[in-house]
Write a protein that holds these residues in place. Structure first.
Motif, PDB file in Angstrom:
ATOM      1  N   GLU A 153      43.012  91.762 -23.522  1.00 54.80           N
ATOM      2  CA  GLU A 153      43.466  92.878 -24.356  1.00 54.80           C
ATOM      3  C   GLU A 153      42.786  94.177 -23.920  1.00 54.80           C
ATOM      4  O   GLU A 153      41.609  94.188 -23.574  1.00 54.80           O
ATOM      5  CB  GLU A 153      43.168  92.589 -25.826  1.00 54.80           C
ATOM      6  CG  GLU A 153      43.982  91.430 -26.357  1.00 54.80           C
ATOM      7  CD  GLU A 153      44.010  91.382 -27.879  1.00 54.80           C
ATOM      8  OE1 GLU A 153      43.264  92.164 -28.506  1.00 54.80           O
ATOM      9  OE2 GLU A 153      44.773  90.568 -28.427  1.00 54.80           O
ATOM     10  N   GLU A 154      43.552  95.248 -23.955  1.00 56.16           N
ATOM     11  CA  GLU A 154      43.027  96.586 -23.636  1.00 56.16           C
ATOM     12  C   GLU A 154      43.575  97.555 -24.676  1.00 56.16           C
ATOM     13  O   GLU A 154      44.787  97.744 -24.755  1.00 56.16           O
ATOM     14  CB  GLU A 154      43.494  97.031 -22.242  1.00 56.16           C
ATOM     15  CG  GLU A 154      42.844  96.310 -21.100  1.00 56.16           C
ATOM     16  CD  GLU A 154      41.433  96.807 -20.833  1.00 56.16           C
ATOM     17  OE1 GLU A 154      41.096  97.905 -21.315  1.00 56.16           O
ATOM     18  OE2 GLU A 154      40.680  96.084 -20.160  1.00 56.16           O
ATOM     19  N   GLN A 155      42.708  98.164 -25.456  1.00 56.01           N
ATOM     20  CA  GLN A 155      43.189  99.073 -26.498  1.00 56.01           C
ATOM     21  C   GLN A 155      43.791 100.333 -25.878  1.00 56.01           C
ATOM     22  O   GLN A 155      43.127 101.015 -25.101  1.00 56.01           O
ATOM     23  CB  GLN A 155      42.035  99.478 -27.427  1.00 56.01           C
ATOM     24  CG  GLN A 155      41.659  98.419 -28.452  1.00 56.01           C
ATOM     25  CD  GLN A 155      42.806  98.054 -29.400  1.00 56.01           C
ATOM     26  OE1 GLN A 155      43.667  98.883 -29.687  1.00 56.01           O
ATOM     27  NE2 GLN A 155      42.821  96.817 -29.857  1.00 56.01           N
ATOM     28  N   PRO A 156      45.032 100.635 -26.210  1.00 57.95           N
ATOM     29  CA  PRO A 156      45.608 101.892 -25.712  1.00 57.95           C
ATOM     30  C   PRO A 156      45.030 103.087 -26.460  1.00 57.95           C
ATOM     31  O   PRO A 156      44.507 102.941 -27.565  1.00 57.95           O
ATOM     32  CB  PRO A 156      47.104 101.734 -26.009  1.00 57.95           C
ATOM     33  CG  PRO A 156      47.191 100.725 -27.102  1.00 57.95           C
ATOM     34  CD  PRO A 156      45.983  99.850 -27.009  1.00 57.95           C
ATOM     35  N   SER A 157      45.117 104.256 -25.851  1.00 57.50           N
ATOM     36  CA  SER A 157      44.641 105.456 -26.548  1.00 57.50           C
ATOM     37  C   SER A 157      45.618 105.825 -27.665  1.00 57.50           C
ATOM     38  O   SER A 157      46.793 105.440 -27.636  1.00 57.50           O
ATOM     39  CB  SER A 157      44.486 106.617 -25.559  1.00 57.50           C
ATOM     40  OG  SER A 157      45.699 106.829 -24.879  1.00 57.50           O
ATOM     41  N   GLN A 158      45.123 106.582 -28.631  1.00 53.72           N
ATOM     42  CA  GLN A 158      45.924 106.931 -29.810  1.00 53.72           C
ATOM     43  C   GLN A 158      47.207 107.666 -29.427  1.00 53.72           C
ATOM     44  O   GLN A 158      48.240 107.552 -30.075  1.00 53.72           O
ATOM     45  CB  GLN A 158      45.081 107.796 -30.752  1.00 53.72           C
ATOM     46  CG  GLN A 158      45.843 108.374 -31.940  1.00 53.72           C
ATOM     47  CD  GLN A 158      46.409 107.298 -32.867  1.00 53.72           C
ATOM     48  OE1 GLN A 158      45.812 106.241 -33.020  1.00 53.72           O
ATOM     49  NE2 GLN A 158      47.579 107.565 -33.454  1.00 53.72           N
ATOM     50  N   SER A 159      47.132 108.400 -28.311  1.00 52.39           N
ATOM     51  CA  SER A 159      48.280 109.239 -27.939  1.00 52.39           C
ATOM     52  C   SER A 159      49.524 108.401 -27.646  1.00 52.39           C
ATOM     53  O   SER A 159      50.643 108.904 -27.746  1.00 52.39           O
ATOM     54  CB  SER A 159      47.937 110.088 -26.718  1.00 52.39           C
ATOM     55  OG  SER A 159      47.717 109.254 -25.597  1.00 52.39           O
ATOM     56  N   VAL A 160      49.350 107.129 -27.284  1.00 59.82           N
ATOM     57  CA  VAL A 160      50.526 106.319 -26.938  1.00 59.82           C
ATOM     58  C   VAL A 160      51.403 106.135 -28.174  1.00 59.82           C
ATOM     59  O   VAL A 160      52.623 106.352 -28.124  1.00 59.82           O
ATOM     60  CB  VAL A 160      50.113 104.949 -26.362  1.00 59.82           C
ATOM     61  CG1 VAL A 160      51.360 104.133 -26.031  1.00 59.82           C
ATOM     62  CG2 VAL A 160      49.265 105.120 -25.122  1.00 59.82           C
ATOM     63  N   TRP A 161      50.785 105.755 -29.287  1.00 59.10           N
ATOM     64  CA  TRP A 161      51.599 105.585 -30.493  1.00 59.10           C
ATOM     65  C   TRP A 161      52.220 106.915 -30.927  1.00 59.10           C
ATOM     66  O   TRP A 161      53.382 106.973 -31.329  1.00 59.10           O
ATOM     67  CB  TRP A 161      50.789 104.968 -31.650  1.00 59.10           C
ATOM     68  CG  TRP A 161      51.607 105.026 -32.909  1.00 59.10           C
ATOM     69  CD1 TRP A 161      51.429 105.850 -33.973  1.00 59.10           C
ATOM     70  CD2 TRP A 161      52.801 104.281 -33.175  1.00 59.10           C
ATOM     71  NE1 TRP A 161      52.431 105.661 -34.896  1.00 59.10           N
ATOM     72  CE2 TRP A 161      53.291 104.710 -34.426  1.00 59.10           C
ATOM     73  CE3 TRP A 161      53.499 103.309 -32.462  1.00 59.10           C
ATOM     74  CZ2 TRP A 161      54.441 104.187 -35.007  1.00 59.10           C
ATOM     75  CZ3 TRP A 161      54.661 102.776 -33.025  1.00 59.10           C
ATOM     76  CH2 TRP A 161      55.123 103.216 -34.283  1.00 59.10           C
ATOM     77  N   ASP A 162      51.449 107.997 -30.807  1.00 60.28           N
ATOM     78  CA  ASP A 162      51.990 109.313 -31.169  1.00 60.28           C
ATOM     79  C   ASP A 162      53.251 109.608 -30.354  1.00 60.28           C
ATOM     80  O   ASP A 162      54.243 110.110 -30.869  1.00 60.28           O
ATOM     81  CB  ASP A 162      50.944 110.406 -30.919  1.00 60.28           C
ATOM     82  CG  ASP A 162      49.768 110.292 -31.868  1.00 60.28           C
ATOM     83  OD1 ASP A 162      49.908 109.606 -32.906  1.00 60.28           O
ATOM     84  OD2 ASP A 162      48.712 110.870 -31.578  1.00 60.28           O
TER      85      ASP A 162
END
Lengths: 181, 253
Positions: B63-72
C-alpha cells in the motif's frame, strides 16, 4: 471526508447508482492499494497519481458492470488500475495503438462470466507460481505486475526476445495446468 | 488436424489469450487477436479465465498512500463532467443558423446562454439528485462564445481553491481554436483588465487567480480568450485579438 462504507463491494453497488459519497468511501478503502499496484508499473509518483485519478474516474463510469459473484471488488478495481497504468506506460512510449483498441482494453468488463476468486484460489496461485521455473515465473510476474513488454523482459533477463516469448507461454500453460489440478 | 495438433492448437490459443491479459503481445499480434476476440465467445471465455486466474497477484502490491490532491482532482473531474454534460445538453438546442447572423445577435445569445446556464445550475441545486453534494455547483460561471459558430468554452470560478476551470464544450466542432497556437485568458472587471494565463489545449485547464484578483471581483466581469499580442500582451497589459468572450453569471445565493 465522510465515514467509509464497510466493504468495497457495497461501495461499488452504490457507485453504480452514481453515489459520490460511496466513491469517496471506496477511495478511502482502496486508493493506497491501487496506488501500490500502479507504482509497480509506473514508479514516478506524480505520474502514478495521475493514473490513480483516471482509475477512479473509470471505476465511477464502469461500476454498474461490477458483479460481486464473479470477482472481488479488490481484484476488479486492481485490474482496472493495472490496465490504466499499462495503457499510460505504452502511450508514453508512443506505441501506436489505435484508439478503439485502447478503449477496448480500458473499458471492457474485466471478469465477464467467470466466478470470483477466493482465498483458496490465491493460495493455489501462489503455490503454482512457486512451482514454475525461475525464468518463467519472472516473466509472468514482471509482465503482469510491472507491465514489462517482451523487449523489456529481454533486457531485464538478458535473453533473446524469442526466448522470452517461449518462457512466457510455457510459464502460462504450466501455471494453468497446476491451478487446474 | 490430428488430435495431437488440435491439442497443440488449443494450447497455443490459450497461451496467446494469457499473453493478451499480460499485455505482452506485439501491437500487430494484439490487433489480430482482438479481431478474432470480437467474434469468438469461446476465446473471450479464455481471456476471462486468465483475468480471474492472475488478478489476485495484483493484491500483493504494497500500500502507498496517495497525496490529498488526488482525491481533490477526482472530485473536480466529476464536477466538471457533470457541469459540461448539462451545458452540452443545453447548447444542442441552440440553432447555429440563427447565431451566425450578426455579432450583436451572438452577444445577445451569449448572454442568453449564460443566463440559461446559470438557470441550469440553479435547477441542479433545486433538484439535488444530479450533483451531490449541491455545493459542487459553481457560484460563478461563463460560457465563452465566438463569432464563428461551432465552439464554446465553459469557465467556472472555484472560490475555495482560488482558480478557474476552463474547458471546451463541443470538441466535435470544425473550428480548432488552437490552430494558430495557444490563447490567453483575460478578465475584464469594470475598467480593469487582468491576464489570468494561457489556455493551450482542448482538455480542461486550471488557472489560479489568487495573486491577481479577489473572487468577488469576478461578479459580472467578462472573460476574454484572446490571441497573444506580439511581442507580449502580458507586458503591455492589453490582450490581442479577442476570439471568445462571455460574461460571468453568479448564482443567486
Amino acid at each position: 471526508m465522510s465515514e467509509p462504507i464497510l466493504t468495497p463491494e457495497a461501495c461499488l453497488e452504490r457507485i453504480a447508482h452514481q453515489d459520490r459519497a460511496a466513491l469517496e468511501s471506496l477511495y478511502q478503502l482502496i486508493s493506497a492499494k491501487l496506488l501500490g499496484v500502479v507504482l509497480r508499473i509506473i514508479p514516478q509518483r506524480s505520474l502514478a497519481e495521475d493514473v490513480l485519478h483516471d482509475t477512479f474516474l473509470k471505476i465511477w463510469r464502469a461500476a454498474h458492470q461490477f458483479d460481486p459473484k464473479r470477482a472481488s471488488a479488490m481484484s476488479w478495481t486492481a485490474t482496472i488500475a493495472r490496465n490504466a497504468a499499462i495503457d499510460h506506460k505504452r502511450r508514453r512510449k508512443e506505441v501506436d495503438l489505435p484508439d478503439d483498441v485502447l478503449a477496448y482494453q480500458m473499458e471492457k468488463d474485466a471478469f465477464g462470466n467467470q466466478p470470483r476468486s477466493d482465498e483458496a484460489t490465491k493460495l493455489t496461485l501462489q503455490h503454482c507460481l512457486n512451482e514454475l521455473e525461475d525464468t518463467q515465473r519472472q516473466c509472468v510476474v514482471l509482465a503482469y505486475c510491472q507491465g514489462l513488454s517482451r523487449e523489456e523482459l529481454s533486457e531485464r533477463l538478458n535473453a533473446p526476445v524469442n526466448t522470452i516469448k517461449t518462457w512466457i507461454r510455457r510459464g502460462l500453460l504450466s501455471l494453468r495446468e497446476c491451478v487446474s489440478q | 488436424m490430428t488430435d495431437f495438433t488440435m491439442a497443440e492448437f488449443h494450447d497455443d490459443l490459450r497461451a496467446v489469450a494469457g499473453e493478451y491479459v499480460l499485455d505482452t503481445l506485439t501491437v500487430r499480434e494484439k490487433a489480430a487477436f482482438e479481431a478474432i476476440l470480437a467474434k469468438d465467445a469461446s476465446l473471450m471465455a479464455l481471456v476471462e479465465e486468465w483475468q480471474i486466474l492472475l488478478a489476485p497477484v495484483l493484491e500483493s502490491a504494497p500500500e502507498e498512500q496517495p497525496s490529498q490532491s488526488v482525491w481533490d482532482r477526482v472530485s473536480e473531474s466529476l464536477d466538471l463532467s457533470e457541469i459540461s454534460r448539462e451545458a452540452d445538453a443545453y447548447t444542442k438546442v441552440v440553432s447555429l443558423d440563427n447565431v451566425r447572423k450578426s455579432r450583436n445577435r451572438w452577444r445577445g445569445l451569449s448572454m442568453g446562454m449564460v443566463s440559461l446556464a446559470a438557470g441550469l445550475a440553479a435547477f441542479v441545486v433545486i433538484d439535488g439528485s444530479l450533483l451531490q453534494p449541491p455545493s459542487v455547483v459553481p457560484d460563478q460561471l461563463a460560457v465563452l462564445t465566438t463569432d464563428t459558430a461551432g465552439f464554446q468554452f465553459l469557465a467556472t470560478v472555484d472560490p475555495a481553491r482560488q482558480g478557474i476551470h476552463i474547458r471546451p464544450l463541443n470538441q466535435g466542432a470544425q473550428l480548432d481554436p488552437f490552430a494558430q497556437g495557444p490563447l490567453e485568458l483575460w478578465v475584464q472587471a469594470g475598467e480593469e483588465l487582468n491576464y489570468l494565463g494561457r489556455v493551450t489545449s482542448a482538455s480542461w485547464q486550471w488557472l489560479n487567480y489568487a495573486d491577481i484578483m479577489k473572487t468577488e471581483e469576478f461578479d459580472q466581469a467578462t472573460l476574454l480568450l484572446a490571441r497573444p499580442r506580439e511581442p507580449s500582451s502580458t507586458a503591455s497589459g492589453v490582450p490581442g485579438e479577442i476570439i471568445f468572450q462571455g460574461q460571468i453569471s453568479s448564482r443567486a445565493k
